[in-house]
Design a protein around this motif. Structure first.
Motif, short mmCIF file in Angstrom:
data_model
loop_
_atom_site.label_atom_id
_atom_site.label_comp_id
_atom_site.label_asym_id
_atom_site.label_seq_id
_atom_site.Cartn_x
_atom_site.Cartn_y
_atom_site.Cartn_z
N ARG A 1 0.86 -1.20 0.00
CA ARG A 1 0.00 0.00 0.00
C ARG A 1 0.89 1.25 0.00
NH1 ARG A 1 -2.94 -3.62 -0.60
NH2 ARG A 1 -4.87 -4.14 0.50
N GLN A 2 0.41 2.28 -0.69
CA GLN A 2 1.13 3.56 -0.70
C GLN A 2 0.67 4.44 0.48
OE1 GLN A 2 -0.29 2.39 -3.83
NE2 GLN A 2 1.75 1.53 -4.04
N TYR A 3 1.61 5.15 1.06
CA TYR A 3 1.27 6.17 2.05
C TYR A 3 2.11 7.42 1.78
CZ TYR A 3 -1.45 2.58 4.22
OH TYR A 3 -2.41 1.60 4.41
N LYS B 1 -5.17 6.41 7.89
CA LYS B 1 -6.57 6.38 8.34
C LYS B 1 -7.00 4.93 8.48
CE LYS B 1 -11.22 7.56 7.06
NZ LYS B 1 -12.01 6.98 6.01
N GLN C 1 -18.21 -0.62 7.40
CA GLN C 1 -17.25 -0.93 6.34
C GLN C 1 -16.93 -2.42 6.38
OE1 GLN C 1 -14.13 1.80 6.74
NE2 GLN C 1 -13.61 1.82 4.62
N PRO D 1 -15.65 -5.68 3.83
CA PRO D 1 -14.69 -6.04 4.87
C PRO D 1 -13.82 -4.84 5.24
CG PRO D 1 -13.91 -6.72 2.72
CD PRO D 1 -15.25 -6.09 2.49
N VAL E 1 -4.60 -3.44 5.32
CA VAL E 1 -3.32 -2.91 5.81
C VAL E 1 -3.52 -1.81 6.85
CG1 VAL E 1 -1.15 -1.79 5.14
CG2 VAL E 1 -2.12 -3.60 3.70
N SER E 2 -4.49 -0.91 6.61
CA SER E 2 -4.67 0.18 7.58
C SER E 2 -5.11 -0.39 8.94
CB SER E 2 -5.68 1.20 7.07
OG SER E 2 -6.95 0.62 6.91
N THR F 1 -2.38 14.37 4.16
CA THR F 1 -0.99 13.96 4.38
C THR F 1 0.02 14.59 3.42
OG1 THR F 1 -1.48 11.88 3.22
CG2 THR F 1 -1.49 11.82 5.63
#
Ligand SMILES: Cc1cc2nc3c(=O)[nH]c(=O)nc-3n(C[C@H](O)[C@H](O)[C@H](O)COP(=O)(O)OP(=O)(O)OC[C@H]3O[C@@H](n4cnc5c(N)ncnc54)[C@H](O)[C@@H]3O)c2cc1C
Ligand code: HEM
Length: 406
Positions: A206-208, A224, A231, A233, A237-238, A280
């Motif tokens: 995943r990108q952050y 987040k 929500q 599923p 990763v978060s 961000t």
């Protein structure tokens, strides 16, 4: 070099493939993962399920094919995708696998309509398109590897600090496990996290966005949690980062990438519009402007549902108080009774043109925004309605890039 005939066949069949675009790419992914299950460690499963990646890949292939005799025209798009590919570790040897399965999927879906001539023409065209990606990405790998503090592939970082920023957003301060230097980056860029989650069959990438200004001894990401009760599923990763990754734990990340970056060459005022966790990359830009460009005026507009989800509120307030270059505004879409009593927001609802005009003296500014897609659509439309030229409008998608047009 493609022959004029090949170019003609490819260009004339683009519309047909576009009509079947979704069916072809859906079939493509079925084949791809059946034959190369190891690629499930690279692709984002949620994007697959929601069809977002299907649309992105199909659009990119057809856009490239439509410009097959002038690929130079789509270099910016190739670069944007190339940044994503480089941060995910996509390599030249992956391209033939994708090409082979794409052609087979075209044949599967079109049946007899996909003549040998058409398939041959697309095979050649794919080769040319793939070479364009491979060569641009080779330059990006080299740059990532050779810059000071840089590296190729994955590098281990320790979580030095985990800080709650709001009910839903938490920051992770990452320092290299080997204690050596880290690569510099441009405000707005992101890293990819490779998550090895206990109990999960595949790794998840995943990108952050990096949420602090460059030049520090750490990288900060602010994540987040995607695990609201409605929500299902929950985000893989978060949720893992929030619930299971703690100070002292190690995360593997790739070197910073991305073309959504603050243009520091100009001197126009900067307007940063953040929706939710889209703050961000904009926070990195804001901190950079304050630290390095004190003469550049900046307006920071933050949209959140209410104060409970309003991350980094104190930090922005402090900046606005201590630096005359900074003005900040807050929009709450669902302010609580306490928010109303406290009057701690400037606008209720969404950013709109009348309000924007009331707080900004003119549209002569560089605009950067990021947030949920509906927020981005609204902001994009508002800026266009105000006559802001496209070259002064910059945005980032927190998922596969798409269109902001209605
Ligand atoms: C350039 C870039 C920068 C980013 N920067 C940030 C950042 O700074 N901070 C941040 O928090 N995020 C950022 N993101 C988003 C981030 O990469 C992840 O997408 C996000 O954290 C969600 O990942 P996840 O694994 O938790 O959720 P995923 O498991 O990927 O799920 C994503 C969403 O899809 C839903 N979903 C999953 N499966 C299904 C299904 N079968 N049907 C319907 N819905 C489903 C989930 O409920 C969830 O809401 C960025 C993304 C990009 C591309
Ligand atoms: C010419 C060939 C290719 C084209 C046109 C293409 C196009 C794209 C596009 C448009 C995106 C979305 C970019 C974004 O996030 O905005 C993307 C992402 C991605 N691409 Fe490619 N791609 C190609 C080849 C490959 C290859 C060879 C691989 C590796 C097997 C690959 C793996 C990925 C992955 C893993 C993502 C991220 C998707 C996700 O989040 O699931 N791509 N590509």
């Amino acid at each position: 070099m493609l022959s004029p005939k090949t170019i003609e066949v490819v260009k004339s069949t683009v519309p047909v493939l576009e009509t079947h675009g979704r069916a072809i790419t859906t079939r493509f992914y079925e084949r791809l993962f059946a034959q190369h299950p190891e690629l499930l460690n690279i692709f984002n499963h949620a994007n697959q399920k929601q069809g977002r990646q299907q649309t992105a890949l199909a659009n990119a292939v057809y856009a490239a094919a439509a410009h097959i005799d002038n690929l130079g025209a789509i270099i910016p798009v190739v670069e944007q995708i190339g940044h994503k590919h480089r941060s995910l570790g996509i390599k030249p040897e992956h391209y033939p696998i994708v090409g082979e399965n794409l052609l087979a999927a075209i044949k599967d879906v079109l049946g007899d309509a996909a003549t040998d001539e058409i398939i041959q023409a697309w095979a050649e065209a794919y080769g040319v398109i793939a070479d364009a990606f491979i060569s641009i990405e080779a330059g990006m790998y080299q740059q990532a590897r050779e810059q000071r503090g840089g590296w190729e592939g994955w590098r281990r970082f320790t979580v030095a600090k985990k800080v709650k920023e709001s009910d839903v957003i938490t920051s992770f301060y990452l320092v290299p496990e080997d204690g050596s230097q880290i690569a510099d980056y441009l405000p707005g860029q992101y890293i990819t996290v490779k998550a090895e989650i206990p109990g999960e069959q595949n790794t998840h990438l995943r990108q952050y966005s990096l949420s602090d200004s460059p030049g520090k001894a750490y990288y900060r990401i602010s994540v987040k949690r995607e695990d609201a009760l409605d929500q299902r599923p929950k985000g893989v990763v978060s949720s893992y980062l929030h619930a299971q990754v703690n100070e002292g734990d190690v995360l593997e990340i790739s070197a910073p990438a991305g073309d959504f970056v603050l243009d520091t060459a100009g001197d126009l005022p900067v307007v940063l519009l953040a929706g939710g966790v889209g703050l961000t990359p904009l926070m990195s830009m804001l901190n950079t402007l304050v630290e390095r460009f004190p003469n550049r005026k900046v307006t920071f507009i933050q949209a959140a549902t209410g104060s409970s989800t309003h991350a980094m509120k104190e930090h922005v307030a402090q900046l606005a108080e201590n630096h005359s270059q900074v003005t900040s505004y807050t929009c709450y879409s669902e302010p609580s009774a306490e928010d109303r009593l406290a009057g701690n927001f400037d606008k209720e609802g969404f950013v709109d043109l009348a309000w924007l005009k009331s707080i900004l003296s003119s549209n002569e500014a560089d605009f950067y925004f990021c947030g949920p897609v509906p927020f981005m659509r609204e902001v994009n439309r508002t800026l266009k309605d105000w006559g802001v030229p496209a070259q002064r409008i910059h945005f980032e998608f927190f998922g596969p890039a798409g269109s902001l047009e209605d």
